[in-house]
Design a protein around this motif. Structure first.
Motif, PDB file in Angstrom:
ATOM      1  N   GLU A 156      47.655  43.443  44.154  1.00 13.78           N
ATOM      2  CA  GLU A 156      47.613  43.291  42.702  1.00 13.78           C
ATOM      3  C   GLU A 156      46.463  42.361  42.335  1.00 13.78           C
ATOM      4  O   GLU A 156      46.363  41.249  42.849  1.00 13.78           O
ATOM      5  CB  GLU A 156      48.926  42.709  42.181  1.00 13.78           C
ATOM      6  N   VAL A 157      45.584  42.829  41.445  1.00 19.03           N
ATOM      7  CA  VAL A 157      44.397  42.058  41.077  1.00 19.03           C
ATOM      8  C   VAL A 157      44.249  42.068  39.566  1.00 19.03           C
ATOM      9  O   VAL A 157      44.336  43.126  38.927  1.00 19.03           O
ATOM     10  CB  VAL A 157      43.120  42.658  41.713  1.00 19.03           C
ATOM     11  N   GLU A 158      44.028  40.878  38.985  1.00 17.40           N
ATOM     12  CA  GLU A 158      43.761  40.800  37.549  1.00 17.40           C
ATOM     13  C   GLU A 158      42.303  41.180  37.306  1.00 17.40           C
ATOM     14  O   GLU A 158      41.387  40.547  37.819  1.00 17.40           O
ATOM     15  CB  GLU A 158      44.023  39.382  37.033  1.00 17.40           C
ATOM     16  N   LEU A 159      42.096  42.215  36.496  1.00 15.09           N
ATOM     17  CA  LEU A 159      40.745  42.718  36.302  1.00 15.09           C
ATOM     18  C   LEU A 159      40.148  42.355  34.949  1.00 15.09           C
ATOM     19  O   LEU A 159      38.939  42.339  34.800  1.00 15.09           O
ATOM     20  CB  LEU A 159      40.722  44.243  36.452  1.00 15.09           C
ATOM     21  N   GLY A 160      40.978  42.129  33.946  1.00 13.47           N
ATOM     22  CA  GLY A 160      40.385  41.856  32.640  1.00 13.47           C
ATOM     23  C   GLY A 160      41.420  41.512  31.594  1.00 13.47           C
ATOM     24  O   GLY A 160      42.626  41.565  31.838  1.00 13.47           O
ATOM     25  N   GLY A 161      40.922  41.148  30.410  1.00 12.19           N
ATOM     26  CA  GLY A 161      41.778  40.812  29.291  1.00 12.19           C
ATOM     27  C   GLY A 161      41.663  41.840  28.179  1.00 12.19           C
ATOM     28  O   GLY A 161      40.727  42.633  28.140  1.00 12.19           O
ATOM     29  N   SER A 162      42.625  41.814  27.258  1.00 14.60           N
ATOM     30  CA  SER A 162      42.621  42.760  26.155  1.00 14.60           C
ATOM     31  C   SER A 162      43.464  42.214  25.015  1.00 14.60           C
ATOM     32  O   SER A 162      44.196  41.236  25.181  1.00 14.60           O
ATOM     33  CB  SER A 162      43.190  44.110  26.613  1.00 14.60           C
ATOM     34  N   GLY A 163      43.374  42.873  23.853  1.00 18.47           N
ATOM     35  CA  GLY A 163      44.209  42.456  22.734  1.00 18.47           C
ATOM     36  C   GLY A 163      43.736  43.036  21.412  1.00 18.47           C
ATOM     37  O   GLY A 163      42.765  43.799  21.347  1.00 18.47           O
ATOM     38  N   LEU A 164      44.453  42.670  20.341  1.00 17.20           N
ATOM     39  CA  LEU A 164      44.085  43.030  18.981  1.00 17.20           C
ATOM     40  C   LEU A 164      43.415  41.831  18.327  1.00 17.20           C
ATOM     41  O   LEU A 164      43.937  40.704  18.415  1.00 17.20           O
ATOM     42  CB  LEU A 164      45.324  43.413  18.159  1.00 17.20           C
ATOM     43  N   PHE A 165      42.273  42.031  17.693  1.00 17.58           N
ATOM     44  CA  PHE A 165      41.596  40.923  17.024  1.00 17.58           C
ATOM     45  C   PHE A 165      42.511  40.332  15.950  1.00 17.58           C
ATOM     46  O   PHE A 165      43.176  41.059  15.205  1.00 17.58           O
ATOM     47  CB  PHE A 165      40.303  41.415  16.370  1.00 17.58           C
ATOM     48  N   LEU A 225      34.705  43.126  39.662  1.00 21.06           N
ATOM     49  CA  LEU A 225      35.048  44.521  39.930  1.00 21.06           C
ATOM     50  C   LEU A 225      34.281  45.025  41.150  1.00 21.06           C
ATOM     51  O   LEU A 225      34.832  45.741  41.999  1.00 21.06           O
ATOM     52  CB  LEU A 225      34.719  45.372  38.708  1.00 21.06           C
ATOM     53  N   ALA A 226      33.011  44.634  41.252  1.00 21.70           N
ATOM     54  CA  ALA A 226      32.194  45.055  42.397  1.00 21.70           C
ATOM     55  C   ALA A 226      32.763  44.530  43.713  1.00 21.70           C
ATOM     56  O   ALA A 226      32.690  45.206  44.748  1.00 21.70           O
ATOM     57  CB  ALA A 226      30.751  44.582  42.222  1.00 21.70           C
ATOM     58  N   MET A 229      46.741  40.623  26.231  1.00 20.87           N
ATOM     59  CA  MET A 229      47.286  41.055  27.518  1.00 20.87           C
ATOM     60  C   MET A 229      46.204  40.967  28.594  1.00 20.87           C
ATOM     61  O   MET A 229      45.042  41.239  28.314  1.00 20.87           O
ATOM     62  CB  MET A 229      47.766  42.515  27.448  1.00 20.87           C
ATOM     63  N   ASP A 230      46.629  40.600  29.797  1.00 20.81           N
ATOM     64  CA  ASP A 230      45.762  40.733  30.955  1.00 20.81           C
ATOM     65  C   ASP A 230      46.125  42.025  31.673  1.00 20.81           C
ATOM     66  O   ASP A 230      47.306  42.399  31.752  1.00 20.81           O
ATOM     67  CB  ASP A 230      45.924  39.542  31.910  1.00 20.81           C
ATOM     68  N   VAL A 231      45.127  42.701  32.195  1.00 21.49           N
ATOM     69  CA  VAL A 231      45.327  43.961  32.902  1.00 21.49           C
ATOM     70  C   VAL A 231      45.350  43.672  34.394  1.00 21.49           C
ATOM     71  O   VAL A 231      44.388  43.138  34.952  1.00 21.49           O
ATOM     72  CB  VAL A 231      44.208  44.965  32.573  1.00 21.49           C
ATOM     73  N   VAL A 232      46.467  44.011  35.027  1.00 26.27           N
ATOM     74  CA  VAL A 232      46.613  43.814  36.468  1.00 26.27           C
ATOM     75  C   VAL A 232      46.680  45.185  37.120  1.00 26.27           C
ATOM     76  O   VAL A 232      47.491  46.031  36.733  1.00 26.27           O
ATOM     77  CB  VAL A 232      47.886  43.005  36.793  1.00 26.27           C
ATOM     78  N   VAL A 233      45.796  45.426  38.086  1.00 26.50           N
ATOM     79  CA  VAL A 233      45.750  46.724  38.758  1.00 26.50           C
ATOM     80  C   VAL A 233      46.135  46.557  40.215  1.00 26.50           C
ATOM     81  O   VAL A 233      46.063  45.464  40.777  1.00 26.50           O
ATOM     82  CB  VAL A 233      44.350  47.364  38.661  1.00 26.50           C
ATOM     83  N   SER A 266      49.438  47.305  35.275  1.00 15.79           N
ATOM     84  CA  SER A 266      50.469  46.734  34.417  1.00 15.79           C
ATOM     85  C   SER A 266      49.827  45.736  33.473  1.00 15.79           C
ATOM     86  O   SER A 266      48.671  45.322  33.657  1.00 15.79           O
ATOM     87  CB  SER A 266      51.557  46.069  35.266  1.00 15.79           C
ATOM     88  N   PHE A 267      50.574  45.337  32.463  1.00  8.20           N
ATOM     89  CA  PHE A 267      50.074  44.430  31.431  1.00  8.20           C
ATOM     90  C   PHE A 267      50.889  43.142  31.446  1.00  8.20           C
ATOM     91  O   PHE A 267      52.123  43.180  31.435  1.00  8.20           O
ATOM     92  CB  PHE A 267      50.144  45.096  30.056  1.00  8.20           C
ATOM     93  N   ILE A 268      50.188  42.020  31.458  1.00  7.40           N
ATOM     94  CA  ILE A 268      50.824  40.700  31.490  1.00  7.40           C
ATOM     95  C   ILE A 268      50.485  39.964  30.197  1.00  7.40           C
ATOM     96  O   ILE A 268      49.309  39.916  29.803  1.00  7.40           O
ATOM     97  CB  ILE A 268      50.326  39.876  32.700  1.00  7.40           C
TER      98      ILE A 268
END
Length: 495
Positions: free
Chosen positions: A433-442, A466-467, A423-427, A410-412
């Motif tokens: 539920e674990v937050e794995l990374g961030g994302s977005g539009l520059f 991730l490891a 957005m943060d990516v939660v898997v 899901s996206f937060i």
């Protein structure tokens, strides 16, 4: 069959205890009856079990401890508690202000937790709304943390909240296997009839000098006893994971990019529209270099552009409205993220389309603990295209993470200085539920000064974190410890 001195001592004591009616005893309790340390007793028990002179039952005990993060929150307050009280006082806050007050990491945690109680950001702001459920949950969470701190037992009704706090890394579960030992009939017969305890196991200088070896038997050794199988070399778990991720990017049509460890702040910070007074540029967050031996500053023509966008913004955007200093932009540092690779690549290859990635080392002035390292790897993917959008970003992220084995995500909403929206990516992995990374539009302030007209979407995550999930590790530092048993037997744990 000969026994070692340790085996004889343990077996004789088990026999004596059995005669007194104590037929079962834990391995740790044996220490009270003989002059051996824990390692010696453990070895003796293992060999006596192998030689079928005793019976061993394994019982697993489970208890809980607070992590360092859990102890901190118990003392200073949970992030969601702080944000809730802040909203109660202010009524409304911009997401950026939340991040500045609580810090990026705690700010994200607070926003995620409040969103679970339907207190969600809207239009870049978050507003207060009273929630009795949230208030009672925060009280229960602190109560559970307090109980764990003083080793009190939890009520059955508190186990659900305990699991939630475990998912957040505030409580860690400790499993301990206790071996319960009992001497069997074969062991009793051996203890009654053997004088083996007096046999010599090795010659020492003292025994030779004293001559006390004369007239004594030496213990025989069984050369046919099974020994541990030797396993050849293999890839380090982190190397294996890097290869897997690189293969995923290449399959998706991405091009790998590379960069240098040492960067100018202009590229690492200013080019990404991070203001020169931003907390991320403080000494406590970034490793700056004292050396005066300057490396070649690539593309000095960007400096006037950076000054203009920071001070006055661009059409439709106001900028930061402060006096930008070129000397601060020319400070040398160890790169804090691999997004510096992305912005440099885009500047040198401004024409779309391009899909790029990197898996490289970055450096943060972090206090090293169970989930933080000062030196780590960051994974980054970015796409520059006229069709790039929030929808395509979500599709790419879902595809990428699905290939890694994460089906549910899901996206937060989140905040980053150089992306909007973010957005943060939660898997969900193994039910957590674990937050794995961030994302977005520059942001336009990042792209337009470099004449990049199309959207750029990007996402990234920490390789070591991730490891931890892949290999079911409780402490990020275990990845770099030379635990031979783990390195020989590691398995991917994602199901």
């Amino acid at each position: 069959m000969d026994l070692s001195r340790w085996e004889n001592i343990v077996l004789k004591n088990l026999w004596i205890l059995a005669k007194k009616g104590i037929t079962k005893i834990s391995e740790t309790e044996i220490k009270e009856f003989c002059d051996l340390n824990s390692t010696e007793i453990s070895s003796a028990v293992s060999w006596l079990d192998f030689k079928k002179l005793i019976s061993v039952d394994k019982i697993e005990h489970k208890d809980y401890n607070l992590t360092e993060e859990g102890k901190t929150y118990l003392e200073t307050g949970l992030p969601e508690e702080k944000l809730y009280e802040l909203l109660k006082e202010k009524g409304k806050l911009k997401i950026r202000d939340v991040m500045e007050v609580l810090g990026p990491e705690k700010g994200k945690i607070a926003l995620i937790q409040l969103s679970k109680f339907n207190i969600k950001p809207s239009g870049g702001e978050i507003s207060f709304q009273i929630s009795g459920e949230l208030e009672s949950t925060m009280i229960n969470r602190k109560k559970i943390l307090s109980k764990i701190q003083v080793s009190k037992k939890l009520d059955p009704g508190e186990m659900k909240e305990l699991i939630e706090l475990q998912k957040r890394g505030l409580i860690e579960e400790r499993k301990k296997t206790v071996r319960i030992v009992s001497i069997n009939e074969l062991g009793i017969n051996y203890a009654m009839n053997s004088g083996n305890a007096e046999k010599l196991e090795q010659l020492t200088p003292e025994i030779i000098a004293e001559g006390s070896w004369r007239g004594r038997e030496f213990r025989s050794y069984d050369l046919n006893v099974p020994v541990e199988r030797i396993i050849g070399g293999s890839l380090h778990p982190l190397t294996y994971l890097i290869r897997e991720i690189r293969e995923i990017f290449l399959e998706m049509g991405f091009t790998e990019m590379h960069g240098d460890y040492v960067q100018y702040a202009a590229w690492n910070m200013d080019a990404l529209f991070i203001p020169q007074d931003h907390p991320a540029r403080d000494l406590q967050d970034t490793f700056f270099l004292q050396s005066q031996n300057r490396i070649n500053f690539q593309h000095p023509e960007i400096l006037p552009k950076l000054k203009k966008v920071h001070e006055n913004g661009i059409s439709g955007y106001s900028g930061w409205r402060y006096s930008w200093k070129e000397e601060k932009a020319k400070e040398l540092l160890l790169r804090t993220h691999t997004t510096v690779n992305t912005i440099k690549y885009l500047y040198e290859h401004p024409e779309p389309p391009s899909a790029i990635f990197s898996i490289e080392k970055v450096f943060r002035h972090e206090s090293v603990d169970w989930k933080h390292l000062a030196e780590l790897h960051q994974i980054e993917g970015a796409v520059h295209s006229k069709d790039s959008s929030l929808s395509s970003l979500k599709w790419l992220i879902r595809t990428f993470y699905r290939k890694l084995g994460f089906e549910k995500l899901s996206f937060i909403p989140a905040y980053y200085p150089y992306t909007e929206p973010s957005m943060d990516v939660v898997v969900e992995i193994n039910g957590k539920e674990v937050e794995l990374g961030g994302s977005g539009l520059f942001r336009p302030e990042v792209l337009r000064p470099f004449r990049i007209r199309n959207n750029v979407i990007a996402w990234g995550l920490g390789l070591e974190r991730l490891a931890m999930l892949y290999y079911d590790l409780k402490d990020i530092r275990e990845i770099y410890e030379s635990d031979i048993e783990w390195l020989k037997n590691y398995r991917i744990r994602i199901t």
